[in-house]
Design a protein around this motif. Structure first.
Motif, short mmCIF file in Angstrom:
data_model
loop_
_atom_site.label_atom_id
_atom_site.label_comp_id
_atom_site.label_asym_id
_atom_site.label_seq_id
_atom_site.Cartn_x
_atom_site.Cartn_y
_atom_site.Cartn_z
N GLU A 242 -42.64 -28.08 29.23
CA GLU A 242 -43.03 -28.12 30.64
C GLU A 242 -42.96 -26.73 31.26
OE1 GLU A 242 -44.30 -30.48 32.72
OE2 GLU A 242 -44.62 -31.49 30.80
N MET A 243 -41.93 -25.98 30.91
CA MET A 243 -41.77 -24.63 31.46
C MET A 243 -42.95 -23.75 31.08
SD MET A 243 -40.92 -21.30 30.37
CE MET A 243 -40.08 -21.57 28.82
N VAL A 244 -43.40 -23.84 29.84
CA VAL A 244 -44.51 -23.00 29.37
C VAL A 244 -45.78 -23.27 30.17
CG1 VAL A 244 -46.05 -22.56 27.41
CG2 VAL A 244 -43.57 -22.66 27.06
N LYS A 245 -46.00 -24.52 30.56
CA LYS A 245 -47.21 -24.87 31.32
C LYS A 245 -47.29 -24.11 32.65
CE LYS A 245 -47.54 -29.62 29.57
NZ LYS A 245 -47.47 -31.06 29.96
N GLY A 246 -46.14 -23.74 33.20
CA GLY A 246 -46.12 -23.09 34.50
C GLY A 246 -46.07 -21.58 34.46
N LEU A 247 -46.13 -21.00 33.27
CA LEU A 247 -46.06 -19.54 33.17
C LEU A 247 -47.36 -18.89 33.66
CD1 LEU A 247 -44.36 -19.12 29.68
CD2 LEU A 247 -43.32 -18.78 31.93
N PRO A 248 -47.27 -17.66 34.18
CA PRO A 248 -48.48 -16.98 34.65
C PRO A 248 -49.48 -16.78 33.52
CG PRO A 248 -46.48 -15.81 35.34
CD PRO A 248 -46.05 -16.86 34.37
N THR A 249 -50.75 -16.81 33.88
CA THR A 249 -51.82 -16.56 32.90
C THR A 249 -52.34 -15.14 33.07
OG1 THR A 249 -53.50 -17.44 34.40
CG2 THR A 249 -52.48 -18.98 32.85
N SER A 250 -53.09 -14.69 32.08
CA SER A 250 -53.66 -13.35 32.09
C SER A 250 -55.17 -13.45 31.93
CB SER A 250 -53.07 -12.53 30.94
OG SER A 250 -53.86 -11.40 30.65
N GLU A 251 -55.89 -12.69 32.73
CA GLU A 251 -57.35 -12.69 32.60
C GLU A 251 -57.77 -12.18 31.23
OE1 GLU A 251 -61.25 -10.71 34.81
OE2 GLU A 251 -59.30 -10.70 35.80
N LYS A 252 -56.99 -11.25 30.68
CA LYS A 252 -57.33 -10.65 29.38
C LYS A 252 -56.91 -11.52 28.21
CE LYS A 252 -56.83 -6.34 26.75
NZ LYS A 252 -56.31 -4.94 26.78
N TYR A 253 -55.70 -12.10 28.29
CA TYR A 253 -55.13 -12.78 27.13
C TYR A 253 -55.04 -14.30 27.26
CZ TYR A 253 -53.69 -8.04 25.87
OH TYR A 253 -53.68 -6.71 25.57
N LYS A 293 -37.06 -14.92 28.18
CA LYS A 293 -35.81 -15.47 27.64
C LYS A 293 -35.00 -16.28 28.66
CE LYS A 293 -35.23 -12.02 23.97
NZ LYS A 293 -34.43 -10.85 23.50
N PRO A 294 -34.74 -15.73 29.86
CA PRO A 294 -33.96 -16.53 30.81
C PRO A 294 -34.66 -17.81 31.26
CG PRO A 294 -34.76 -14.50 31.84
CD PRO A 294 -35.01 -14.38 30.37
N LEU A 295 -35.98 -17.80 31.25
CA LEU A 295 -36.72 -19.01 31.61
C LEU A 295 -36.54 -20.09 30.55
CD1 LEU A 295 -40.05 -17.43 32.94
CD2 LEU A 295 -38.07 -18.22 34.26
N VAL A 296 -36.51 -19.68 29.29
CA VAL A 296 -36.28 -20.63 28.20
C VAL A 296 -34.88 -21.22 28.31
CG1 VAL A 296 -36.09 -20.89 25.69
CG2 VAL A 296 -37.90 -19.46 26.66
N ASP A 316 -21.78 -27.04 24.75
CA ASP A 316 -21.25 -27.98 23.75
C ASP A 316 -22.34 -28.81 23.10
OD1 ASP A 316 -18.62 -27.20 24.26
OD2 ASP A 316 -18.42 -28.62 25.92
N VAL A 317 -23.52 -28.87 23.76
CA VAL A 317 -24.57 -29.74 23.24
C VAL A 317 -25.80 -28.99 22.75
CG1 VAL A 317 -23.83 -31.68 24.68
CG2 VAL A 317 -25.58 -30.12 25.52
N VAL A 318 -25.94 -27.72 23.14
CA VAL A 318 -27.13 -27.00 22.72
C VAL A 318 -26.84 -25.50 22.65
CG1 VAL A 318 -28.11 -26.62 25.03
CG2 VAL A 318 -29.62 -26.82 23.05
N GLU A 319 -27.49 -24.82 21.70
CA GLU A 319 -27.39 -23.38 21.55
C GLU A 319 -28.80 -22.82 21.37
OE1 GLU A 319 -25.32 -19.99 18.64
OE2 GLU A 319 -25.12 -22.13 18.19
N ILE A 320 -29.08 -21.71 22.00
CA ILE A 320 -30.39 -21.06 21.88
C ILE A 320 -30.21 -19.69 21.25
CG2 ILE A 320 -32.46 -20.31 23.12
CD1 ILE A 320 -31.43 -22.15 25.43
#
Length: 418
Positions: A242-253, A293-296, A316-320
């Motif tokens: 869900e987080m990735v869907k809201g990331l800024p887009t680039s006209e070039k990439y 990274k902080p967004l993830v 205790d439940v998840v590590e990144i």
């Protein structure tokens, strides 16, 4: 870190046969004349010899030996830069004249992804199939044959252009990072990757990550007595998606994307899983790894909040774990006429792994074949794509030489002592 190098010159070689390893000799090739060169112009045989040798990342020794002996038999001096391993793997730096540090450098990689697919050539259709036939032995072969053609026609001198072929591009770029220790200072570098014969104006950035979910084992009949690591992982992945869907887009990439490349967890259907993990690959269209990274981290922590209470923390439940330093989108030079409109690509290259050692250094990305068939069970190119790429590399080399001459003339004109 220091990587030992060995200089190699001489030895006879037949281009259609994989030769045995010969002892290395600390001898330099003859300086700058053409007389010592015995260049091959058989593109299809050269490409076949490269492609039929299995060279999955970590196992590049045999193709490195073949390429070394082929180049030295043609009159090139070859310097091998060891990266260790058993059998040993190494980068190749080759130059046809007396100068190790050339104005223009051609570069690509000699490793491939698994599994190995054998070489086949349909002479009636001109289609060539095999692992690495495109990515990137198509570039290696056409770069060598392009330089050979320009040397044969005397359009470049043996001191103008060199070759750098590296290992490990497909698994993080350890070969190209090691090549920084070679202290090369070309004015222009032409990198070879499949671009469908078009110039590339840039490619997306890259960031690798791994999410490790921590559960508590229990009998599946009494799931409330445990904590399912698989459920934690699914929640975490959902949050990142869900987080990735809201990331800024680039006209070039375009858009930043994420691929869940590998998942594993649990031991049996009747056991609440104690551990689970997923490996992720982000392709950045905008921003940098440090902004992503902080967004993830935030997305994952929010997504697993249901598993957290006063006695259980998020850690205790998840590590990144971020598995690579990563890099943002890479801009690439494309100021060469005759190639049509430049493209951008979504894959990564070795370009960010090689430090720029010259101010204003030009970097180009070009090669035969399509990335859409690379890494697949139907990786293939055609005779026409290969021959066209030879012409394309010739154009790029000559353009780089002309641009360099123009820079030199401008610099001289500005010097008061001339």
């Amino acid at each position: 870190m220091h990587f030992p190098t060995t200089l190699i010159a001489g030895a006879l070689f037949q281009s259609s046969v994989i030769a045995k390893t010969q002892p290395a000799q600390d001898v330099l090739a003859p300086a700058s004349s053409y007389s010592h060169l015995h260049l091959t112009h058989d593109l299809l045989a050269f490409h076949k010899n490269l492609t039929q040798i299995e060279s999955i990342s970590g196992n590049e020794h045999d193709v490195g030996v073949w390429l070394t002996e082929s180049l030295q038999s043609q009159g090139y001096t070859v310097e091998k830069q060891s990266l260790g391993g058993n059998p040993p793997r190494f980068n190749l730096l080759a130059w046809p004249g007396g100068k190790r540090n050339t104005r223009v450098l051609l570069s690509s990689h000699i490793d491939t992804v698994p599994p190995f697919w054998p070489y086949t050539h349909n002479a009636s259709t001109g289609v060539i199939i095999g692992r690495g036939s495109v990515d990137a032995k198509g570039s290696v072969a056409t770069q060598v044959l392009a330089l050979n053609g320009l040397l044969e026609s005397r359009e470049v001198s043996p001191d103008d252009v060199g070759l750098l072929f590296v290992v490990g591009e497909e698994t993080g770029g350890d070969g190209m990072r090691a090549a920084n220790d070679l202290n090369l200072k070309p004015k222009s570098i032409i990198f070879g990757e499949p671009t469908e014969g078009r110039l590339c104006a840039g490619h997306k950035g890259n960031l690798g990550a791994k999410i490790i979910a921590k559960g508590k084992a229990a009998h599946s009949g009494y799931p409330w007595l445990g904590r399912s690591a698989n459920e934690v992982l699914v929640a975490a992945l959902g949050g990142v998606m869900e987080m990735v869907k809201g990331l800024p887009t680039s006209e070039k990439y375009g858009s930043t994307t994420m691929n869940i490349g590998r998942m594993e967890g649990g031991v049996a259907a009747n056991v609440v899983p104690e551990s689970a993990s997923a490996s992720l690959a982000f392709r950045l269209a905008e921003g940098t790894p440090e902004t992503l990274k902080p967004l993830v981290v935030e997305a994952v922590e929010n997504a697993v909040a249901a598993f957290v209470d006063k006695d259980v923390k998020a850690s205790d439940v998840v590590e990144i774990i971020f598995t690579s330093a990563g890099y943002g989108p890479i801009a690439i030079d494309s100021d060469v006429p005759g190639f049509g409109k430049p493209i951008t690509v979504n894959y990564g290259t070795d370009i960010p792994n090689l430090k720029q050692t010259v101010k204003g250094q030009k970097r180009y990305l070009y090669g035969p074949g399509s990335i859409l068939v690379a890494h697949s069970d139907h990786e293939a190119t055609t005779e026409k794509e290969l021959f066209d790429a030879v012409d394309g590399y010739k154009t790029l080399i000559l353009h780089a030489m002309i641009k360099d001459d123009a820079r030199e003339q401008l610099r001289d004109a500005r010097r008061p002592d001339l």
